[in-house]
Design a protein around this motif. Structure first.
Motif, PDB file in Angstrom:
ATOM      1  N   TYR A 134      19.598  25.679  48.496  1.00 23.82           N
ATOM      2  CA  TYR A 134      18.531  26.132  47.598  1.00 23.82           C
ATOM      3  C   TYR A 134      17.528  24.999  47.386  1.00 23.82           C
ATOM      4  O   TYR A 134      16.308  25.213  47.440  1.00 23.82           O
ATOM      5  CB  TYR A 134      19.128  26.575  46.268  1.00 23.82           C
ATOM      6  CG  TYR A 134      18.087  26.893  45.218  1.00 23.82           C
ATOM      7  CD1 TYR A 134      17.392  28.097  45.233  1.00 23.82           C
ATOM      8  CD2 TYR A 134      17.787  25.973  44.211  1.00 23.82           C
ATOM      9  CE1 TYR A 134      16.437  28.391  44.268  1.00 23.82           C
ATOM     10  CE2 TYR A 134      16.827  26.247  43.249  1.00 23.82           C
ATOM     11  CZ  TYR A 134      16.157  27.456  43.286  1.00 23.82           C
ATOM     12  OH  TYR A 134      15.202  27.731  42.337  1.00 23.82           O
ATOM     13  N   GLN A 135      18.049  23.802  47.139  1.00 26.83           N
ATOM     14  CA  GLN A 135      17.185  22.633  46.924  1.00 26.83           C
ATOM     15  C   GLN A 135      16.369  22.330  48.181  1.00 26.83           C
ATOM     16  O   GLN A 135      15.183  21.986  48.095  1.00 26.83           O
ATOM     17  CB  GLN A 135      18.056  21.423  46.549  1.00 26.83           C
ATOM     18  CG  GLN A 135      17.292  20.162  46.231  1.00 26.83           C
ATOM     19  CD  GLN A 135      16.950  19.322  47.455  1.00 26.83           C
ATOM     20  OE1 GLN A 135      17.632  19.398  48.476  1.00 26.83           O
ATOM     21  NE2 GLN A 135      15.895  18.548  47.362  1.00 26.83           N
ATOM     22  N   PRO A 142      15.231  21.305  41.493  1.00 25.73           N
ATOM     23  CA  PRO A 142      14.854  22.368  40.543  1.00 25.73           C
ATOM     24  C   PRO A 142      16.021  22.781  39.657  1.00 25.73           C
ATOM     25  O   PRO A 142      17.176  22.451  39.940  1.00 25.73           O
ATOM     26  CB  PRO A 142      14.421  23.507  41.471  1.00 25.73           C
ATOM     27  CG  PRO A 142      15.232  23.292  42.711  1.00 25.73           C
ATOM     28  CD  PRO A 142      15.313  21.800  42.878  1.00 25.73           C
ATOM     29  N   TYR A 194      13.590  24.928  48.459  1.00 26.83           N
ATOM     30  CA  TYR A 194      12.602  24.662  47.420  1.00 26.83           C
ATOM     31  C   TYR A 194      11.738  23.446  47.789  1.00 26.83           C
ATOM     32  O   TYR A 194      10.516  23.464  47.629  1.00 26.83           O
ATOM     33  CB  TYR A 194      13.330  24.403  46.098  1.00 26.83           C
ATOM     34  CG  TYR A 194      12.423  24.296  44.884  1.00 26.83           C
ATOM     35  CD1 TYR A 194      12.168  25.406  44.090  1.00 26.83           C
ATOM     36  CD2 TYR A 194      11.846  23.077  44.519  1.00 26.83           C
ATOM     37  CE1 TYR A 194      11.358  25.313  42.960  1.00 26.83           C
ATOM     38  CE2 TYR A 194      11.034  22.980  43.406  1.00 26.83           C
ATOM     39  CZ  TYR A 194      10.790  24.093  42.631  1.00 26.83           C
ATOM     40  OH  TYR A 194       9.990  23.985  41.527  1.00 26.83           O
ATOM     41  N   LYS A 239       9.392  24.118  50.774  1.00 23.65           N
ATOM     42  CA  LYS A 239       8.274  24.947  50.341  1.00 23.65           C
ATOM     43  C   LYS A 239       7.232  24.116  49.598  1.00 23.65           C
ATOM     44  O   LYS A 239       6.027  24.330  49.737  1.00 23.65           O
ATOM     45  CB  LYS A 239       8.805  26.064  49.433  1.00 23.65           C
ATOM     46  CG  LYS A 239       7.788  27.147  49.118  1.00 23.65           C
ATOM     47  CD  LYS A 239       8.431  28.274  48.325  1.00 23.65           C
ATOM     48  CE  LYS A 239       7.401  29.363  48.005  1.00 23.65           C
ATOM     49  NZ  LYS A 239       8.010  30.482  47.227  1.00 23.65           N
TER      50      LYS A 239
END
Length: 225
Positions: A154-155, A168, A158, A161
């Motif tokens: 996920y990190q 986050p 993120y 992007k």
């Protein structure tokens, strides 16, 4: 409670546990450095040291997992090793690292794979034998590791992007959930390394969630008349 038999086992295998505690010491140091920097800035920060210590800790923890014949530990470190390296690249710090650090980081996955294939006595099938660890406990450990590991995917998404390395709030939420499961897994496995690491880590994850909420308050809704 640890009985006499477990205490004897720990004492007999203290070099293995020393490797595990050293790995978790590096992981704890990365969290402390990130925590102190975030407390100072009053918001979530991502120091370069976080990723450097992550890489070194992953090497040691994978080795600990191998020596403990623990699939959950090995799987987690194997999956996220490259993400640690990618974050150093995103921070444009990889090129500034010393040659010995680069050599260690690059050679480790190659070396460990070669050892397991050609010299290691432990096979993947050994990790699923009933006498090693029960099936439901393997499932619990793997579930916890998947959730705990997913925080870095996920990190990574993120950060890619945003074109910069950051941590986050979703990262800390997944950390807390995965850590809670692995803490429980560590209790069932009588593993002091996992118990100590995830207890301490859980406190910092909660603090970082609080810091993120405090530094990014939800905008107040305007009343329309």
């Amino acid at each position: 409670m640890i009985n006499i038999e477990q205490l004897y086992y720990f004492m007999e295998n203290w070099p293995i546990y020393a490797i595990g505690f050293l790995a978790q010491l590096l992981f704890s140091a990365r969290l402390i450095s990130q925590w102190f920097l975030s407390e100072k800035a009053k918001k979530i920060e991502t120091p370069v040291l976080f990723w450097k210590l992550s890489l070194l800790g992953a090497i040691l923890l994978f080795l600990y997992g191998y020596l403990r014949e623990d699939l959950a530990i090995m799987l987690g470190q194997f999956l996220i090793y490259g993400i640690y390296w990618r974050n150093l690249k995103l921070q444009e710090e990889w090129k500034n690292r010393k040659l010995i650090f680069k050599t260690l980081v690059v050679s480790f996955p190659i070396g460990i794979a070669a050892y397991i294939i050609f010299l290691g006595s432990l096979t993947w099938s050994d990790l699923f034998k009933p006498e090693n660890i029960s099936g439901w406990l393997i499932g619990l450990g793997v579930l916890g590791q998947i959730i705990y590991t997913s925080r870095f995917f996920y990190q990574w998404y993120y950060s890619e992007k945003a074109s910069e390395s950051s941590l986050p709030i979703g990262f800390w939420v997944l950390s807390l959930i995965g850590s809670s499961i692995l803490f429980t897994y560590g209790i069932f496995r009588d593993d002091p390394v996992l118990i100590a690491a995830h207890f301490f880590g859980g406190l910092i994850y909660i603090r970082n969630i609080y810091l993120d909420k405090k530094s990014n308050p939800k905008p107040e809704k305007k009343l329309e008349y």
